[in-house]
Write an enzyme that holds these catalytic residues in place. Structure first.
Site, PDB file in Angstrom:
ATOM      1  N   GLY A 137       0.805  -1.212   0.000  1.00  0.00           N
ATOM      2  CA  GLY A 137       0.000   0.000   0.000  1.00  0.00           C
ATOM      3  C   GLY A 137       0.838   1.261   0.000  1.00  0.00           C
ATOM      4  O   GLY A 137       1.900   1.347  -0.621  1.00  0.00           O
ATOM      5  N   CYS A 138       0.364   2.255   0.732  1.00  0.00           N
ATOM      6  CA  CYS A 138       1.032   3.559   0.766  1.00  0.00           C
ATOM      7  C   CYS A 138       2.434   3.471   1.342  1.00  0.00           C
ATOM      8  O   CYS A 138       3.253   4.362   1.120  1.00  0.00           O
ATOM      9  CB  CYS A 138       0.200   4.547   1.578  1.00  0.00           C
TER      10      CYS A 138
END
Length: 353
Positions: A137-138
Site C-alpha cells: 500500500g502507501c
C-alpha cells in the site's frame, strides 16, 4: 551505502480541480445520498487538484472490475515506462546497465507484472532482475527504498530502480456511500514515480548529489490488520480505512520514530528534511504536533497533498524528487522518510546528503 541518483514523477494528462471532481462524484451517488457530506469531506482534505488516469466522464457505477483493471494496465504501462526512462536519463544510466527493477503498486493487477511489460519497451537487459511488490500500500515507497538498499548492500556494484505506479482513481466505488469510500474519493490521486540508486562500488556513486541511505526500519502493529487495506471482490477494490489511524500514529508511530532516530544518536530536531507520506491532513497534523515539528518541516508533504493528492506509494518519491529539484540540502544534512500502510505498518528510512 546506497546513493540515490535520480527521482522522477509523472502524471496522467487529465488534471482537475478538486471542485470539479467533487461535483462529478456527487452525480454518481445513488438517489437520496447525502451529497452535502461528500462535499464537506472533499473540502476537509486540503487537496487542490489531482491527476486522474481517465477523463472524468469515463468514471461511473457502470464500470466493472474487468473494465477498470484493463484501464489500469494500459495507463500504468504508459506512466511506468515514462517514469523509468526519465529517472534513467536524469541519472545518466543507460537502460542496458540497470541490474534490478523493483516495482510496486496496490491499485491494480497485472500478470506479467508491470516491470516485465516495461522491460522490453525501455531497453532493459533480458537478464535484469525483477522484484514486483503488491500489498504494501502507501508504505511501499519507503519500504521499497529500504529493500532496494538491502539489495545494493549485498551487490554494491549494481544499479537498481524502484518503480511505483499507482492509479488510485480506478479503485473508486462511485455508488458506495461509506465514509471510507468518500474519504478515498476525496483524497487519492494518480501518478507514478521512479527512484534510481546505485551501490557504493558503482562508477556513478560519487557523481550523484542525491542522498545516501543510512538505515531503514519496518514495523507491524499487532491487532490492527483490519484498519487499513482493501476489501477485494467481484466489485474490485473497496477501501478499508479505520478512523483510529491518526490515534495509532499518535500512540505508536511517534515512539517508533524517536527510538529509530535515537539508535543513530539523533532527535527529531536534528532532521533537516522530512519526507512524510501525506496519508491525510490529520496524519500530518498528528506527526507535527507529537514530534514538535515547526510548520516548515512538513511543507513538502503538505504541498504534495495539495498539488496531487495522496499518490499512495508514489507520494514519498514525489516529495523527495521535489526536495532534490529545489536544490539538495547541504552536505551532512539528515532526512527521514516515513510512510504508513496496511498491516497496520510503518516504514522509516534514514537518509544523509
Amino acid at each position: 551505502m546506497t546513493r540515490v541518483l535520480a527521482v522522477s514523477s509523472v502524471f496522467p494528462p487529465h488534471r482537475y480541480r478538486q471542485s470539479e471532481i467533487t461535483e462529478a462524484l456527487a452525480r454518481f451517488l445513488p438517489s437520496g445520498a447525502d451529497t452535502a457530506l461528500l462535499r464537506r469531506v472533499h473540502e476537509s482534505v486540503r487537496v487542490d487538484s489531482r491527476h486522474l488516469a481517465l477523463p472524468l466522464e469515463r468514471y461511473g457505477p457502470a464500470n466493472d472490475f474487468g473494465t477498470t483493471n484493463a484501464a489500469f494496465v494500459a495507463a500504468a504501462l504508459e506512466l511506468g515506462t515514462r517514469a523509468l526512462e526519465l529517472a534513467l536519463a536524469e541519472g545518466g544510466l543507460p537502460a542496458g546497465e540497470l541490474d534490478l527493477v523493483m516495482s510496486t503498486t496496490v491499485t491494480g493487477l497485472a500478470t506479467p507484472s508491470l516491470e516485465a511489460r516495461i522491460a522490453g519497451r525501455s531497453g532493459l537487459r533480458p537478464d535484469v532482475k525483477r522484484m514486483p511488490l503488491f500489498g504494501l500500500g502507501c508504505a511501499a515507497g519507503a519500504a521499497g527504498l529500504g529493500h532496494l538498499h538491502d539489495q545494493l548492500t549485498g551487490r554494491p556494484e549494481d544499479a537498481a530502480v524502484l518503480l511505483s505506479t499507482e492509479l488510485c482513481s480506478l479503485t473508486l466505488q462511485p455508488a458506495d456511500t461509506s465514509m471510507a469510500n468518500l474519504v478515498a474519493g476525496a483524497l487519492f490521486g494518480d501518478g507514478a514515480g521512479a527512484l534510481l540508486a546505485v551501490g557504493r562500488d558503482h562508477p556513478l556513486y560519487e557523481t550523484g548529489t542525491g542522498p545516501t541511505v543510512v538505515a531503514s526500519r519496518s514495523r507491524l502493529y499487532p491487532g490492527t490488520e483490519d484498519l487499513l487495506g482493501w476489501d477485494i471482490g467481484h466489485w474490485g477494490f473497496r477501501m478499508v480505512l479505520g478512523r483510529e489511524l491518526p490515534e495509532l500514529v499518535r500512540l505508536h508511530v511517534v515512539e517508533e520514530v524517536e527510538t529509530f532516530l535515537a539508535g543513530h544518536d539523533l532527535k527529531p530536531s536534528d532532521v533537516d528534511a522530512w519526507i512524510c507520506h501525506p496519508g491525510g491532513p490529520k496524519i500530518l497534523d498528528v506527526l507535527a504536533e507529537t514530534l514538535g515539528l515547526p510548520d516548515a518541516a512538513l511543507a513538502a508533504s503538505r504541498g504534495s497533498l495539495a498539488e496531487a493528492g495522496n499518490l499512495s506509494s508514489a507520494s514519498v518519491l514525489h516529495i523527495l524528487g521535489g526536495i532534490q529539484a529545489a536544490g539538495p540540502p547541504p552536505p551532512g544534512s539528515t532526512g527521514l522518510m516515513i510512510a504508513f500502510g496496511p498491516g497496520f505498518a510503518s516504514e522509516l528510512v534514514l537518509l544523509r546528503w
